[in-house]
Write a protein that holds these residues in place. Sequence first.
Motif, PDB file in Angstrom:
ATOM      1  N   ASN A 472      43.811 -91.920  65.949  1.00  0.00           N
ATOM      2  CA  ASN A 472      42.598 -91.109  65.845  1.00  0.00           C
ATOM      3  C   ASN A 472      42.298 -90.612  64.442  1.00  0.00           C
ATOM      4  OD1 ASN A 472      41.509 -90.451  68.752  1.00  0.00           O
ATOM      5  ND2 ASN A 472      43.749 -90.384  68.900  1.00  0.00           N
ATOM      6  N   TYR A 491      40.478 -84.263  66.123  1.00  0.00           N
ATOM      7  CA  TYR A 491      39.598 -85.182  66.850  1.00  0.00           C
ATOM      8  C   TYR A 491      38.162 -84.965  66.352  1.00  0.00           C
ATOM      9  CZ  TYR A 491      43.462 -85.663  70.195  1.00  0.00           C
ATOM     10  OH  TYR A 491      44.684 -85.907  70.787  1.00  0.00           O
ATOM     11  N   THR A 492      37.426 -86.054  66.253  1.00  0.00           N
ATOM     12  CA  THR A 492      36.054 -85.957  65.739  1.00  0.00           C
ATOM     13  C   THR A 492      34.993 -86.093  66.820  1.00  0.00           C
ATOM     14  OG1 THR A 492      36.063 -88.329  65.240  1.00  0.00           O
ATOM     15  CG2 THR A 492      36.718 -86.814  63.474  1.00  0.00           C
ATOM     16  N   SER A 493      35.409 -86.401  68.050  1.00  0.00           N
ATOM     17  CA  SER A 493      34.433 -86.545  69.131  1.00  0.00           C
ATOM     18  C   SER A 493      35.110 -86.228  70.457  1.00  0.00           C
ATOM     19  CB  SER A 493      33.849 -87.969  69.165  1.00  0.00           C
ATOM     20  OG  SER A 493      34.881 -88.928  69.397  1.00  0.00           O
ATOM     21  N   SER A 497      37.110 -82.406  70.343  1.00  0.00           N
ATOM     22  CA  SER A 497      36.583 -82.409  68.985  1.00  0.00           C
ATOM     23  C   SER A 497      36.937 -81.122  68.243  1.00  0.00           C
ATOM     24  CB  SER A 497      35.060 -82.559  69.008  1.00  0.00           C
ATOM     25  OG  SER A 497      34.521 -82.536  67.698  1.00  0.00           O
TER      26      SER A 497
END
Length: 604
Positions: A472, A491-493, A497
Motif C-alpha cells: 500500500n 492508506y490513501t483510499s 484512508s
Amino acid sequence: MSSRFSAHRLLGTTSMLALSAGAILATAMIQPAAAATPSGGLWGGGSSLSSLTLRQVFDCYKGAQVSGDGYTPSSSFTSSPPSPGLLPSACSSAASRSAVEGLFAAVGSGRGQQAFISHDALQLLNGGAVPAAGLPALPPNFIDTASGSTNFNTYPYPGLTFAASDNPLPATLTTSAFTFTGLSTTGWATSNTSGSVSIGTAVSVSYDSTNFGPAIQLPLFEVPVAIAVNTNGLDQLLSAAATPANAGGAIQLSTAQVCAIFSGTVTDWNSTATITALDSTGAQTTQLFYADNVSTTAATSTANTKPYASSSTPIRVTYRADGSGTSFIFTNYLKASCLPLATTANKYASIFGATGLPSTSFSTLASAVTAAGNSVANWQSATGSSGVATAIGTASGSTTSGAIGYLSADFTTPYANSSVISGAPHSASVQNEAQRAAGVNHPYNQSTNTSTPFITPTPASADAAYSALTANATIPSTGTYADWNLYNYTYTSGSLSGKSILGIPNTTGAYPVAGTTFLDTYSCLANAATNVTGFLSWYYNAGGTAANSTVNSVLENNGFHALNSSGTQNLAATIYNQYLNSTSSTRISPTSGGSTACSGKTGA
C-alpha cells in the motif's frame, strides 16, 4: 497508579524523556563535544524491546559470546519452534569479523534517541542519582567483562556509533532544540554491578548535521508487540491453541475488547458490560465484553453465559514508565484501531485521539483516560521491558493476577529465555482488520460451529503486516531519514484512508500490533566508519535479494522477522543501495577517503 518493578532485574528507574520539537529552553544551545571512537567496536543503546535480540545478533557477528552472556551456538538450534538461549551453529565461526564487537545498553528508546541527537554516550543511562541507579537494565549484558578481553570493558562507552529506538526520530532535527537532562562527566560506574551517576541541569541540544552529516534512520526488523496477560483468576477462560505453542494461547481478544480495556471502560474481568464493536461493513454494533470467552474447539463449544472471572478480578493494565518505543508501537495501534469505535458514551475520541498520540510516553494515554473520567486505579507502571514482564508474570498475586500489558515477543512465552526472563508471561491472540471485515468478530461462530482463532504475535504474522505496508506504500529508494519512518505511511483510499498502515494492517494473517526497531546512525563517521558499514552490510546481506539467513534465524528465534520476505519491495536491498553501496552518493562514509559530502567534517 502504582509503580512496581523487579529490583533484581533492573538497576534503576528511568526518567521520562520529553522529546518534543517545541520544547526549546531559554538557555543557550549546548552541544556536547564529540568523543573519538576507538576502533574495534560498535557502541550504542536505547530500545529495550530489541536489546536481547541485538545482543544475540552482535554475538553472531563477532562469532563469540560477549561477557559470557549465555547465548550458545548449537546444532540443536531451531527457530520453529523457538529454542531460547541458542544461536545457529553458523554463529560460532566468524573469524574474519572477530575484531568487531557490538555492545548495547538497554536504556529505553527515549534515552537512545537522546544520546543519538546529542551525540553523547553519557546520555545512555536509566536516570537517577543514587548508586547503580543510572546503569542500563539487565539483561542484556552491556559491557564485556570476559577474562582476557582486549575490547572495551567499562561503561559508559568512550563514543557513540549508533542508537536503537522503536519510535521514529522527530520530523525535524537540525532546526529544533530538544530538552535533555544534563549529566556530569564524573561518578560513572566502571562495571555493570555498581557505581552512580550524577544528574546535571537540563540543557537544550540539536542534531549536529554540520559535523556529522544527515541523520540516518534504518528499520532493522519487523516487530510484533504482544499483548501479555496473566490469566490467574480468570476461571472461565477458554482459549485456542496457538502456533508456536503458547504464542497467543493465553486468551483471544477482539479489537473491541482491547479498546475497552486500555480506555479504562472495562476495569474488571468479572464485567458483564456491553461494549462498542464494528461489524463487517464497518458500522458500529455492540458485543458483550466476555463474548470471546468461548471454546474455539468446535466439538466442545457451548454458548458462553459467564464472564471471564466468577468474582471480582481487577484488570491491571501494566505499562512502561520510561520513554519507550514499545509504547509508541502500541499506542499507534490503539489510535488507528480504536478511533473508528468512538461514540459519545465511550469517549474514545478524546482518549485515543488525544494530542500527542502515538507516544513514547504511555502516560499520555493514561492522562487522557483520567481526563475522560475513566478509572486507572488498578493500572501499574514498570521500567523497561523486563520490568513489565516481571510485573505481569505468570504467578498468582495481588498485583499480577489479571495483569495485562504490552511487550515485544522475546519477553513473552515461548520466545523468552527462561534463564534471562524468569516467569515470562503468555500473550493474547488479537483480532485483525481483515478478520473484522470478514465478519470474524468472535473466534468461534456458534451458528456455523466453526472456529477462526485470532492472530498470534509471531514472525510470520509480523511479516504479513509488512506485506500490507509494502503493498500500500512505496518506500523511496533515495531520500532522507524521515522517508524511513515506516509509521508515517498511511492508506490513501477506502475506509482506512489516513490511518497508519502498520497501525492497522489490512492483510490476511497480519498481526495488528506491528512496528519496527530503527538503528540511528550518522552519515559521516570518523574512524568507526568501517565498523558500522561492515556490520550493516553483513546484516542486510550486502544488497542481496534474500535476507541474511543466519540473521533471520536469530530474529525468528526471538519472535521477530527480517525486513520483508513478502510484499512488493525489498526493503533491505533498498537500504543497502542507498546507504552502503560504494557507488551511492548518500552512502555512510568516513570523514576522509569517503563521500565528498563528508569532506571536512569532524564525523561522529
